[in-house]
Scaffold this motif. Structure first.
Motif, PDB file in Angstrom:
ATOM      1  N   UNK A   3       0.848  -1.185   0.000  1.00 46.50           N
ATOM      2  CA  UNK A   3       0.000   0.000   0.000  1.00 46.50           C
ATOM      3  C   UNK A   3       0.885   1.237   0.000  1.00 46.50           C
ATOM      4  N   UNK A   4       0.692   2.096  -0.993  1.00 47.14           N
ATOM      5  CA  UNK A   4       1.433   3.361  -1.052  1.00 47.14           C
ATOM      6  C   UNK A   4       0.802   4.330  -0.060  1.00 47.14           C
ATOM      7  N   UNK A   5       1.575   4.800   0.881  1.00 51.96           N
ATOM      8  CA  UNK A   5       1.030   5.678   1.910  1.00 51.96           C
ATOM      9  C   UNK A   5       0.653   7.040   1.365  1.00 51.96           C
ATOM     10  N   UNK A   6      -0.390   7.661   1.918  1.00 47.10           N
ATOM     11  CA  UNK A   6      -0.765   9.016   1.494  1.00 47.10           C
ATOM     12  C   UNK A   6       0.342  10.008   1.822  1.00 47.10           C
ATOM     13  N   UNK A   7       0.721  10.815   0.842  1.00 41.69           N
ATOM     14  CA  UNK A   7       1.785  11.801   1.038  1.00 41.69           C
ATOM     15  C   UNK A   7       1.325  13.129   0.457  1.00 41.69           C
ATOM     16  N   UNK A   8       1.214  14.127   1.288  1.00 37.21           N
ATOM     17  CA  UNK A   8       0.775  15.446   0.840  1.00 37.21           C
ATOM     18  C   UNK A   8       1.690  15.981  -0.264  1.00 37.21           C
ATOM     19  N   UNK A   9       1.092  16.558  -1.287  1.00 39.58           N
ATOM     20  CA  UNK A   9       1.777  17.150  -2.424  1.00 39.58           C
ATOM     21  C   UNK A   9       2.539  16.136  -3.266  1.00 39.58           C
ATOM     22  N   UNK A  10       2.315  14.854  -3.027  1.00 44.78           N
ATOM     23  CA  UNK A  10       2.915  13.801  -3.857  1.00 44.78           C
ATOM     24  C   UNK A  10       1.819  12.865  -4.359  1.00 44.78           C
ATOM     25  N   UNK A  11       1.139  12.196  -3.418  1.00 45.45           N
ATOM     26  CA  UNK A  11       0.113  11.246  -3.845  1.00 45.45           C
ATOM     27  C   UNK A  11      -1.268  11.888  -3.958  1.00 45.45           C
ATOM     28  N   UNK A  12      -1.301  13.208  -4.125  1.00 50.41           N
ATOM     29  CA  UNK A  12      -2.553  13.854  -4.527  1.00 50.41           C
ATOM     30  C   UNK A  12      -2.503  14.203  -6.023  1.00 50.41           C
ATOM     31  N   UNK A  13      -1.494  13.663  -6.693  1.00 50.49           N
ATOM     32  CA  UNK A  13      -1.373  13.848  -8.147  1.00 50.49           C
ATOM     33  C   UNK A  13      -1.885  12.601  -8.846  1.00 50.49           C
TER      34      UNK A  13
END
Length: 463
Positions: free
Chosen positions: A321-331
């Motif tokens: 599972x790819x962890x949620x990362x602000x300004x990275x995984x909101x793309x």
């Protein structure tokens, strides 16, 4: 034997306890009377007496009241405190200290008296300092351990030792029975158990009484700018920021004097104390369980199948599972790339307003990707969370990953039919979330980046 001589063997499982707490009045530890923890290296195990920056005279007073030979470990001690060992050289089965703290003059005297000397390492750079102390195997001490510790957790330090240490090593830190068996199976030559064993009467009544009622999430860690730490418990909880300021310009040897008088140098392994005492009638029974062969060939296929089933339920190949990362995984492009490679993508919705959440999920769907949605479940965030959940209806996520989860929110999401992955920062939260209906959990250790809890990965996994 000098400190560079052939290494003295250690038993595969060793125990440690605060030397100054083992004495109660005129009594001595039960273990010394009946020999369960004989210091003879050919016996099943040994007990280390630990001294962390003790008051002058404590080491000599303790050793003068104990019979036979003893194993001793010193942390944060001045040369004068190391010197207290010299009159008791004939009574020492072996002495350990952090590799960077050994005073050369005392080490030479003890070596001439044929006392085996060993080094404790906290990080990779300590391996160079340990080269002169190979009469005993290395002990690698994770930063969950009670008392003085270094910057690395047991799990991270174990991987460092596997990669860079060419000698046998014993692991110490957040080790319950399962953790001990796991690191032995994965390559450690031995383990040192601390508070896990403190509930047993073989180590004396003072210890079992002091740790009763303490939980791992109550353990505190005081650290300096180099992340050298001091791990302890104290009720009521002291002002940590005030303590940090008080140690800013003093040496580590003086830290303990700044703690409240009722502190106890105990680590995160206190989480396993009550469970170990409940499962095993004696310390010998616990020892026998740890030494049972690890049936990896039987366990791994079940773990693998469970992991692949989890991934398949989410429509992906790998249980990563790819962890949620602000300004990275909101793309959306990033999420689609993760999905194409077979892992499970998660959109970091965090503090985004609902219109941005809707755009992220819609764009990901248009790229052939159905990610999970990462939200923050704190009560203060609830007005925004409600709007975010509403925005998900147009392009529903594969699941909702909840950081800082409120059990009330989780129960509501479960009843609405959402698949939930929830962060469980400690055992109590796990029980509450399970009662709320959650069945998929994330145990994020304090080695991780971003917002984290107090417990390490290894502590959480065993809890």
């Amino acid at each position: 034997m000098n400190r560079n001589g052939a290494a003295t063997a250690l038993p595969k499982v060793c125990f440690s306890a605060p030397g100054s707490l083992l004495l109660s009045g005129d009594s001595i530890p039960i273990s010394s009377k009946i020999g369960i923890l004989s210091p003879d290296s050919e016996s099943k195990t040994v007990l280390f007496l630990d001294f962390h920056a003790p008051v002058a005279g404590t080491i000599s007073q303790t050793l003068s009241r104990l019979p036979d030979k003893q194993w001793v470990r010193l942390f944060g001690c001045r040369q004068s405190q190391f010197g207290e060992l010299i009159p008791f050289a004939d009574q020492l089965a072996g002495v350990y200290a952090p590799a960077t703290e050994w005073p050369q003059a005392v080490a030479e005297v003890l070596s001439r008296r044929e006392v085996p000397l060993g080094a404790i390492v906290f990080q990779r750079s300590d391996l160079d300092s340990s080269r002169g102390f190979r009469a005993l195997p290395l002990i690698a001490r994770g930063n969950e351990s009670g008392g003085f510790s270094g910057p690395l957790s047991t799990m991270v330090l174990f991987q460092v030792m596997r990669r860079f240490c060419t000698n046998q090593f014993w692991m110490e830190g957040a080790l319950g029975v399962e953790g001990a068996r796991a690191v032995l199976a994965a390559g450690a030559a031995g383990v040192v158990l601390g508070a896990t064993a403190w509930g047993f009467q073989e180590l004396g009544k003072p210890l079992s009484g002091r740790v009763r009622g303490i939980r791992s999430h109550e353990i505190l860690r005081l650290a300096n700018a180099d992340n050298d730490g001091l791990v302890f418990a104290c009720k009521p909880k002291p002002d940590l920021e005030k303590l940090r300021q008080s140690i800013h310009e003093i040496s580590r040897e003086e830290w303990i004097a700044r703690l409240p008088e009722n502190h106890l140098l105990v680590g995160q392994d206190v989480e396993f104390t009550a469970g170990a005492r409940h499962r095993f009638e004696t310390l010998s029974a616990l020892l026998d369980e740890i030494l049972q062969p690890f049936a990896a060939s039987q366990l791994l296929p079940k773990v693998r199948q469970g992991a692949l089933t989890f991934a398949a339920e989410l429509g992906h190949k790998y249980p990563i599972v790819q962890g949620p990362m602000a300004r990275i995984s909101d793309r959306p492009e990033f999420l689609a790339a993760v999905s194409r490679e077979g892992a499970v993508p998660v959109a970091a919705l965090g503090s985004h307003p609902p219109e941005i959440c809707r755009e992220i999920l819609n764009s990901a769907h248009s790229l052939g990707c159905r990610p999970g949605a990462g939200i923050i479940g704190m009560d203060l965030q609830m007005p925004l969370v409600n709007l975010q959940l509403e925005s998900m209806k147009e392009s529903p996520p594969a699941f909702v990953l909840v950081a800082a989860p409120s059990p009330i929110l989780v129960e509501r999401l479960v009843k609405s039919g959402q698949r939930i992955l929830a962060h469980a920062p400690h055992g109590m939260a796990l029980r509450e979330l399970h009662e709320a209906g959650c069945r998929w959990f994330i145990f994020e250790g304090n080695e991780s980046g971003g917002h984290i809890g107090r417990l390490s990965s290894l502590t959480l996994w065993q809890s």
